[in-house]
Design a protein around this motif. Structure first.
Motif, PDB file in Angstrom:
ATOM      1  N   GLY A   5       1.244  -1.093  -0.460  1.00 14.40           N
ATOM      2  CA  GLY A   5      -0.145   0.206  -0.377  1.00 14.40           C
ATOM      3  C   GLY A   5       1.062   1.017  -0.460  1.00 14.40           C
ATOM      4  O   GLY A   5       0.664   2.137  -0.957  1.00 14.40           O
ATOM      5  N   GLY A  11       2.299   1.711  -3.406  1.00 12.87           N
ATOM      6  CA  GLY A  11       1.143   2.152  -4.476  1.00 12.87           C
ATOM      7  C   GLY A  11       1.209   3.563  -4.114  1.00 12.87           C
ATOM      8  O   GLY A  11       0.781   4.463  -5.432  1.00 12.87           O
ATOM      9  N   GLU A  12       0.813   4.004  -2.626  1.00 13.37           N
ATOM     10  CA  GLU A  12       0.998   5.528  -2.744  1.00 13.37           C
ATOM     11  C   GLU A  12       2.129   6.278  -3.149  1.00 13.37           C
ATOM     12  O   GLU A  12       2.123   7.379  -3.428  1.00 13.37           O
ATOM     13  N   ALA A  37       1.492   6.763  -6.822  1.00 15.54           N
ATOM     14  CA  ALA A  37       0.432   7.171  -6.807  1.00 15.54           C
ATOM     15  C   ALA A  37       0.195   8.776  -8.246  1.00 15.54           C
ATOM     16  O   ALA A  37      -0.589   9.023  -9.180  1.00 15.54           O
ATOM     17  N   GLU A  50      -2.856  -5.112  -4.420  1.00 15.40           N
ATOM     18  CA  GLU A  50      -2.855  -3.189  -3.254  1.00 15.40           C
ATOM     19  C   GLU A  50      -1.932  -2.268  -3.664  1.00 15.40           C
ATOM     20  O   GLU A  50      -2.516  -1.032  -2.711  1.00 15.40           O
ATOM     21  N   ARG A  71      -5.074  -0.431  -5.794  1.00 12.99           N
ATOM     22  CA  ARG A  71      -6.004   0.546  -4.992  1.00 12.99           C
ATOM     23  C   ARG A  71      -5.653   1.813  -4.988  1.00 12.99           C
ATOM     24  O   ARG A  71      -6.404   2.677  -4.877  1.00 12.99           O
ATOM     25  N   ARG A  72      -4.289   2.030  -5.084  1.00 14.94           N
ATOM     26  CA  ARG A  72      -3.779   3.937  -5.293  1.00 14.94           C
ATOM     27  C   ARG A  72      -3.460   4.139  -6.384  1.00 14.94           C
ATOM     28  O   ARG A  72      -3.117   5.254  -6.815  1.00 14.94           O
TER      29      ARG A  72
END
Length: 197
Positions: free
Chosen positions: A29, A32-33, A36, A57, A60-61
């Protein structure tokens, strides 16, 4: 000149059965951030559950970015050194490897390079969620190092390696094993208990 940007990541921390742990989900996560803000076109992942779960996962970002499996990213030994190319410290690791394992591994490694380690027709930004050996193999290839040099190029869980490919130029290694997006307690997961930076 179009550039192919590859953002390589080892999957998040996994348990003994190869399933992503809560720590692994948190690592993915955070990666991913970090990604982004980039114009990511696709997230590719290994068929193995820990990589697939990490990719989803991460995605999702990255709203609207397609996520797909790439068989070439599966965990495998890309090259088995022999003779003088085999460091003594690694001899035990390769003990018992025969042609039945070596040949398919080398074929997969060649397929990995053919599919991803080249330029694209248009500017692309692709995330590849894979395994430590595949990150090492692509890095070794980008540096035009001898095949045995993939050994010892260790990637942390959810660490980021970036390689860029442009027509007529050698690949550019922008980052290797960067964990700046992870707090200290989430870095180096999966490695032996030694002093860590």
């Amino acid at each position: 000149m179009a550039t192919r940007h590859l953002y390589l990541a080892r999957h998040g921390a996994a348990d003994a059965f190869g399933e992503l742990t809560d720590v692994g989900r948190r690592q993915a996560g955070l990666l991913g951030e970090r990604l982004a803000g980039l114009p990511v076109d696709a997230v590719w992942h290994s068929p193995l559950p820990r990589a697939s779960a990490s990719a989803h996962e991460i995605a999702r970002r990255l709203p609207g970015v397609p996520v797909a499996e790439a068989a070439e990213l599966v965990d495998h030994v890309p090259y088995v050194p022999s003779g003088p190319d085999l460091p003594a410290a690694w001899a035990g690791f390769f003990d018992g490897f025969d042609d039945a394992e070596r040949v398919p591994g080398e074929r997969l490694a060649a397929d990995l390079v053919d599919r991803f380690a080249r330029t694209a027709e248009a500017e692309t930004h692709e995330v590849l969620v894979t395994h430590a050996f595949q990150v090492a193999w692509l890095l070794r290839h980008a540096l035009d190092a001898p095949p045995a040099r993939w050994l010892g190029l260790n990637a942390g869980n959810a660490a980021l390696t970036v390689i860029e490919y442009r027509d007529g130029l050698p690949p550019s290694v922008v980052l290797f094993n960067d964990m700046g997006h992870l707090p200290a307690d989430l870095r180096w997961t999966g490695f032996p208990g030694v002093v860590r930076p």
